[in-house]
Enzyme design. Structure first.
Site, PDB file in Angstrom:
ATOM      1  N   HIS A  56     101.321 -24.271  46.001  1.00 53.61           N
ATOM      2  CA  HIS A  56     100.130 -23.800  45.269  1.00 53.61           C
ATOM      3  C   HIS A  56     100.350 -22.387  44.726  1.00 53.61           C
ATOM      4  O   HIS A  56     100.372 -21.414  45.471  1.00 53.61           O
ATOM      5  CB  HIS A  56      98.889 -23.811  46.172  1.00 53.61           C
ATOM      6  N   HIS A  58      99.964 -19.697  40.889  1.00 54.16           N
ATOM      7  CA  HIS A  58      99.428 -19.482  39.535  1.00 54.16           C
ATOM      8  C   HIS A  58     100.427 -18.646  38.752  1.00 54.16           C
ATOM      9  O   HIS A  58     100.325 -17.418  38.733  1.00 54.16           O
ATOM     10  CB  HIS A  58      98.063 -18.795  39.585  1.00 54.16           C
ATOM     11  N   GLN A 151      90.140 -23.776  34.880  1.00 53.06           N
ATOM     12  CA  GLN A 151      89.611 -22.627  35.632  1.00 53.06           C
ATOM     13  C   GLN A 151      88.109 -22.414  35.425  1.00 53.06           C
ATOM     14  O   GLN A 151      87.388 -22.080  36.356  1.00 53.06           O
ATOM     15  CB  GLN A 151      90.366 -21.353  35.211  1.00 53.06           C
ATOM     16  N   HIS A 209      91.606 -27.427  43.089  1.00 53.72           N
ATOM     17  CA  HIS A 209      90.974 -26.355  43.840  1.00 53.72           C
ATOM     18  C   HIS A 209      89.662 -26.954  44.326  1.00 53.72           C
ATOM     19  O   HIS A 209      88.843 -27.378  43.505  1.00 53.72           O
ATOM     20  CB  HIS A 209      90.685 -25.156  42.944  1.00 53.72           C
ATOM     21  N   GLU A 212      86.553 -23.927  47.445  1.00 50.05           N
ATOM     22  CA  GLU A 212      87.037 -22.568  47.740  1.00 50.05           C
ATOM     23  C   GLU A 212      85.820 -21.664  47.831  1.00 50.05           C
ATOM     24  O   GLU A 212      85.470 -20.941  46.909  1.00 50.05           O
ATOM     25  CB  GLU A 212      88.012 -22.070  46.666  1.00 50.05           C
ATOM     26  N   ASP A 308      99.710 -18.988  46.348  1.00 47.35           N
ATOM     27  CA  ASP A 308      98.559 -18.880  45.455  1.00 47.35           C
ATOM     28  C   ASP A 308      98.744 -17.759  44.424  1.00 47.35           C
ATOM     29  O   ASP A 308      98.769 -18.016  43.230  1.00 47.35           O
ATOM     30  CB  ASP A 308      97.255 -18.687  46.253  1.00 47.35           C
ATOM     31  N   TRP A 314      93.655 -11.556  41.408  1.00 45.68           N
ATOM     32  CA  TRP A 314      93.061 -11.899  42.690  1.00 45.68           C
ATOM     33  C   TRP A 314      93.752 -11.245  43.885  1.00 45.68           C
ATOM     34  O   TRP A 314      93.206 -11.173  44.970  1.00 45.68           O
ATOM     35  CB  TRP A 314      93.073 -13.423  42.887  1.00 45.68           C
TER      36      TRP A 314
HETATM   37 ZN   LIG Z   1      94.722 -21.333  43.281  1.00 44.12          ZN
END
Ligand SMILES: [Zn+2]
Length: 425
Positions: A56, A58, A151, A209, A212, A308, A314
């Site tokens: 996982h 991005h 997203q 996702h 979350e 991630d 993030w």
């Molecule tokens: Zn993610």
């Protein structure tokens, strides 16, 4: 043979093992193999493992830290808002350059397979084009699998479903989703249905996702398991994050876990991100926010740990080290028993390889000659030390190498080098 590794310890604990490789594949595994090779590596009893795998990630956002500004609150929602500010000014060249730099880091860390989500809500699909280009560029040394990720919400963002279909037609591998970010619970459930049906029709894997959130009523994993089972998608569907499960009622979870198991749905926890982004509305005591990893493992569900984020809207830290991810996962889940610690190693190697559906992954003759020689004697020691990756091997060739840690001490009577392994012998 092209390459021979002598005296390896394997993740399952077998020691004194030789591994012979030719034509990009493992040819023989056994003790004191009577073969010669063009190159020979003495593992010296250290751990030799198939590559680390990140289930996982991005890659469209990675290494963008500080662009156009830093996340001042450090929260998930400011991160999503910040990504929204960055998207319109992204250029393909910059995106490719950052992704390629990250792939260099990954290879040096023995991370040779990554499943990356790619945001498809930008109508230009600029990130999709960029990461498809990167995927082709890095293919000789790293397997990059892409997930079409809406997203801004499949139903909440008007063009998302059309864009997702375009991305799949362009070559993106996996169907993504984000049901908890839709406008209502009902829309979230509807997005799961639409996406699973689309994946079933196209014969694709699904990785959403999912939940979350700290909201114990966020139960889209139940819907995901339902449609996976209904559509015969067992073994091809994954719920990523599943953080709401941390806060769910125990009775409900006791019903939920067997349903996930029956549906053949896998789970991915992202310990570094879950521990920093969840529980942010709590005072004290503060929830940890990571999903129920040991409980799911005990129920027979595949659970992997993902990185991630690395230096993006993030998360401002990280370096592509899946042993650091396993280290954090072990702590957050309190998986300190011997078998539990070993399971944390599997959660960044063979479990995610299974989730991604990688072919030729493993340590038996016929598998790809993709291996990492670690500066540690066991899987637990590898996690404890975030052990150095002495040799990273792809298709029988050394593609990255780093020296053992050598620190000269001035203390009289002490050895001139430091060995962080216990009882080095
Ligand atoms: Zn993610």
């Amino acid at each position: 043979m092209d390459l021979l590794i002598r005296n390896a310890t394997l993740p399952d604990g077998r020691s004194g093992v030789d591994i012979a490789m030719a034509d990009g594949r493992i040819q023989a595994v056994g003790s004191a193999l009577a073969v010669s090779a063009a190159q020979e590596i003495d593992a010296g009893g250290n751990l030799v493992t198939p590559p680390l795998v990140d289930a996982h990630f991005h890659m469209d956002a990675t290494l963008s830290y500080g662009l156009p500004r830093v996340n001042s609150s450090g929260t998930l929602l400011e991160g999503i808002a910040l990504w929204g500010e960055l998207k319109p000014v992204l250029t393909q060249e910059a995106l490719v350059a950052r992704a390629m730099q990250y792939c260099d880091w990954a290879v040096a860390r023995g991370l040779l397979a990554i499943r990356s989500h790619v945001d498809i809500c930008d109508d230009r699909l600029l990130a999709v084009e960029a990461l498809l280009h990167v995927k082709r560029q890095v293919a000789p040394y790293l397997d990059l699998q892409l997930v079409a990720f809406p997203q801004d919400g499949l139903l909440r963002s008007p063009s998302a479903f059309a864009n997702l279909k375009r991305a799949i037609a362009m070559g993106v591998d996996v169907v993504g989703g984000i049901p908890h970010f839709e406008r209502t619970m009902a829309d979230g459930a509807e997005s799961v249905r639409l996406l699973c049906e689309f994946a079933a029709e196209k014969g694709l894997r699904v990785d959403m996702h999912c939940d979350e959130s700290d909201d114990p009523m966020s139960r889209h994993i139940e819907t995901l398991a339902f449609h996976a089972q209904r559509l015969g998608l067992q073994g091809r569907v994954t719920g990523s994050h599943l953080t709401s499960m941390h806060s769910m009622d125990n009775y409900y979870v006791s019903k939920l876990l067997p349903l996930i198991r029956e549906a053949g749905v896998a789970a991915i926890a992202n310990p570094l991100i879950n521990i920093t982004l969840q529980g942010r509305h709590d005072s004290y005591p503060k929830r940890r926010g990571m999903t129920r990893v040991p409980e799911m493992l005990a129920a027979g569900i595949d659970v992997a740990f993902g990185h991630d984020c690395v230096m993006d809207p993030w998360y401002s830290l990280g370096s592509g080290d899946m042993l650091e991810v396993a280290h954090m996962g072990l702590h957050v889940a309190q998986m300190t028993g011997q078998e539990a610690m070993h399971a944390c190693f599997l959660a960044v190697t063979e479990t995610p390889a299974r989730i991604l559906g990688l072919s030729g992954y493993g340590l038996t003759p016929g598998c790809n000659a993709d291996l990492v020689v670690l500066d540690a004697r066991s899987t637990v020691e590898a996690i404890r030390l975030r052990a150095g990756r002495r040799y990273v091997i792809r298709r029988g060739k050394v593609i990255s190498q780093s020296p053992a840690i050598q620190a000269t001490l001035a203390l009289p009577g002490r050895p001139a080098t430091v060995d962080f392994r216990l009882h080095p012998g």
